[in-house]
Write a protein that holds these residues in place. Sequence first.
Motif, short mmCIF file in Angstrom:
data_model
loop_
_atom_site.label_atom_id
_atom_site.label_comp_id
_atom_site.label_asym_id
_atom_site.label_seq_id
_atom_site.Cartn_x
_atom_site.Cartn_y
_atom_site.Cartn_z
N GLU A 31 0.48 -1.22 -0.27
CA GLU A 31 0.14 0.07 0.16
C GLU A 31 0.74 1.54 0.19
OE1 GLU A 31 -3.40 -0.93 3.60
OE2 GLU A 31 -1.62 -2.55 3.30
N SER A 32 2.18 0.80 0.07
CA SER A 32 3.32 2.30 0.28
C SER A 32 4.43 1.57 -0.21
CB SER A 32 2.66 3.02 1.94
OG SER A 32 3.33 2.19 2.71
N SER A 33 5.31 2.35 -0.28
CA SER A 33 7.01 2.54 -0.84
C SER A 33 7.19 3.29 0.03
CB SER A 33 6.42 3.18 -2.09
OG SER A 33 6.76 4.23 -3.17
N ILE A 34 8.61 2.98 0.17
CA ILE A 34 10.57 3.98 0.66
C ILE A 34 10.57 3.43 -1.10
CG2 ILE A 34 11.35 3.96 2.30
CD1 ILE A 34 9.62 3.46 4.41
N VAL A 35 11.56 4.52 -1.07
CA VAL A 35 12.58 4.45 -1.81
C VAL A 35 14.08 5.31 -0.96
CG1 VAL A 35 13.76 5.88 -4.61
CG2 VAL A 35 11.70 5.06 -4.09
N ILE A 36 14.98 4.25 -0.85
CA ILE A 36 17.05 4.63 -0.85
C ILE A 36 17.41 5.82 -1.49
CG2 ILE A 36 18.93 4.07 0.51
CD1 ILE A 36 15.71 3.62 1.72
N MET A 37 17.14 6.70 -2.00
CA MET A 37 17.92 7.59 -3.28
C MET A 37 19.11 8.16 -2.80
SD MET A 37 16.59 10.52 -5.56
CE MET A 37 17.34 10.97 -4.37
N SER A 38 20.24 7.78 -3.59
CA SER A 38 21.43 8.46 -3.40
C SER A 38 22.02 9.65 -3.55
CB SER A 38 22.48 7.72 -4.69
OG SER A 38 22.69 6.40 -4.83
N GLY A 39 22.44 10.39 -2.89
CA GLY A 39 22.67 12.33 -2.92
C GLY A 39 22.84 12.72 -4.44
N PRO A 40 23.81 13.34 -3.81
CA PRO A 40 24.79 13.99 -5.31
C PRO A 40 25.71 13.50 -5.96
CG PRO A 40 25.35 15.11 -2.83
CD PRO A 40 24.10 13.94 -2.30
N PHE A 41 26.13 12.39 -5.66
CA PHE A 41 26.83 12.00 -6.43
C PHE A 41 26.71 10.01 -6.08
CE2 PHE A 41 29.34 14.85 -4.69
CZ PHE A 41 29.77 15.53 -5.72
N THR A 42 26.68 9.15 -6.88
CA THR A 42 26.55 7.74 -7.24
C THR A 42 27.52 6.66 -7.52
OG1 THR A 42 26.63 8.12 -9.89
CG2 THR A 42 24.99 9.37 -9.04
N GLY A 63 5.00 8.67 -7.40
CA GLY A 63 3.76 7.84 -6.40
C GLY A 63 5.56 6.86 -5.30
N ALA A 64 5.61 7.76 -5.20
CA ALA A 64 6.70 7.09 -3.45
C ALA A 64 5.77 8.25 -2.70
CB ALA A 64 8.51 6.85 -3.78
N ASP A 65 5.66 7.02 -1.56
CA ASP A 65 5.35 8.25 -0.48
C ASP A 65 6.47 8.74 0.54
OD1 ASP A 65 2.68 6.85 -0.71
OD2 ASP A 65 3.82 5.52 -0.75
N LEU A 66 8.22 7.78 0.28
CA LEU A 66 9.32 8.30 1.73
C LEU A 66 9.85 7.97 0.71
CD1 LEU A 66 9.70 10.03 4.50
CD2 LEU A 66 9.48 7.04 4.92
N VAL A 67 10.90 9.64 0.76
CA VAL A 67 12.35 9.56 0.19
C VAL A 67 13.52 9.14 1.02
CG1 VAL A 67 14.25 10.31 -1.77
CG2 VAL A 67 11.47 10.28 -2.66
N GLY A 343 12.08 13.51 1.85
CA GLY A 343 10.73 14.12 1.00
C GLY A 343 9.96 12.70 1.44
N PHE A 344 8.50 13.40 1.44
CA PHE A 344 7.76 12.55 1.33
C PHE A 344 5.96 13.34 0.74
CE2 PHE A 344 7.86 15.42 4.96
CZ PHE A 344 6.70 15.95 5.33
N ARG A 345 5.33 12.27 0.44
CA ARG A 345 3.99 12.87 0.13
C ARG A 345 3.33 12.81 1.41
NH1 ARG A 345 2.36 12.19 -5.27
NH2 ARG A 345 0.33 11.51 -4.93
N GLU A 346 2.03 14.15 1.23
CA GLU A 346 0.89 13.58 2.76
C GLU A 346 0.70 11.96 3.15
OE1 GLU A 346 -0.50 16.15 4.35
OE2 GLU A 346 1.10 17.42 3.17
#
Length: 408
Positions: A31-42, A63-67, A343-346
Amino acid sequence: MTTVGIIAEYNPLHNGHVHHFTESKRLSGAESSIVIMSGPFTQRGEPAVVGKYARTEMALRMGADLVIELPVAYAVQPAEWFAFGAVSLLEATGVVDSLCFGSEAGALEHLLTLAGYLAEESSELQAELRRRLALGESFPAAYSAAAALAWSGIEDSTGDLLRQPNNSLGLHYLIALRRISSNIQPLTVPRTGAGFHDPLQPGSSIASATAIRKLLQDGGGGAPASYMPDYSVHILEGELAAGRGPVSMESFCTPMRHLLSTHTAAELRTLHDMNEGLENRLLRVMPQLEQFSISGLLDALKSKRYTRTRLQRTLLHALLNHSKSELSPSILAQGPGYIRVLGFRESGRALLKRMKKSATLPIIMRPALSSHPQLERDLQASAAYAGAFRDPLRSDLYRDYLEPPVRV
């Protein structure tokens, strides 16, 4: 509420990422999703084409709920540590039920079996790995060959499996899940469309992020729009118009030249990943370059042992002043020290509320109010990245201190 975890760079977010996200939600039933994302460098040792806040907004619009940001200590690392850091963060949230990654294999059976074997790091595997490294092979090539040979009976199929980049990274996610004894359920989505190094295909709406970045670096203008969702194109265009991209390795040409011109071999040797005499090789090559460029430097340095990706990571660690001691295996094995919300959606508010009770690491919304050695390096990396903008402002250099997480 069930939650699926996704590990990504979104550099930039394109239609292939949307397909993966949609399939991840479908396969997991989450029902929800969390993304783990690299910052400025990859992970490949390159700056992201646009900054982490723009890419966070792309993910949230998708559509990601939380990054959550993957600390730079893990983001700019070989697959083993990149995967370990990201999987550890998903586990630390206490709310993730499944992890879905893309793979060329498109199925888990073989990857799971291989992960179970490699997680033990047998003496045979280690011996063969050392032997191949001593022959001058790069670590990725040596590891793939050693794993295939050590696991007798399936050498050819294992070698083929590990030579494909998404399979290899996915395998390390599975190994990390085993090593931390996680109950997170792994899932995989077959990679569709263009491969990592494939050129653009006429008539296709799917292109690799590498091909899209090349279009941007070559001045392709609106050409990437065919391969990206509208919201991603809009955010990207806003960043480019503001002079906040496209950022590339050449954007750091001046500080890199200064760094390499003002450090001795002994000083360079203290930096992370500066091993096997690479510091001496660097200083020998520098005077031979007719005109300094990072691309020219990489071409002069690369060899059978030193792949371009390995060298890029080493140069980034030098640029960011990452020492061997702070990124030693024993330090990295402790895992990330916090959960930094980008970041996050409502809809993500409910996740954050649950995480306040379940998370095993502190949740950071405003870095200015927190302190951790890894976080300090994240803030420095963001400021260094912003220094490559056309006309960097205080709000660019110190955005981590000045603004709250992105909200959609």
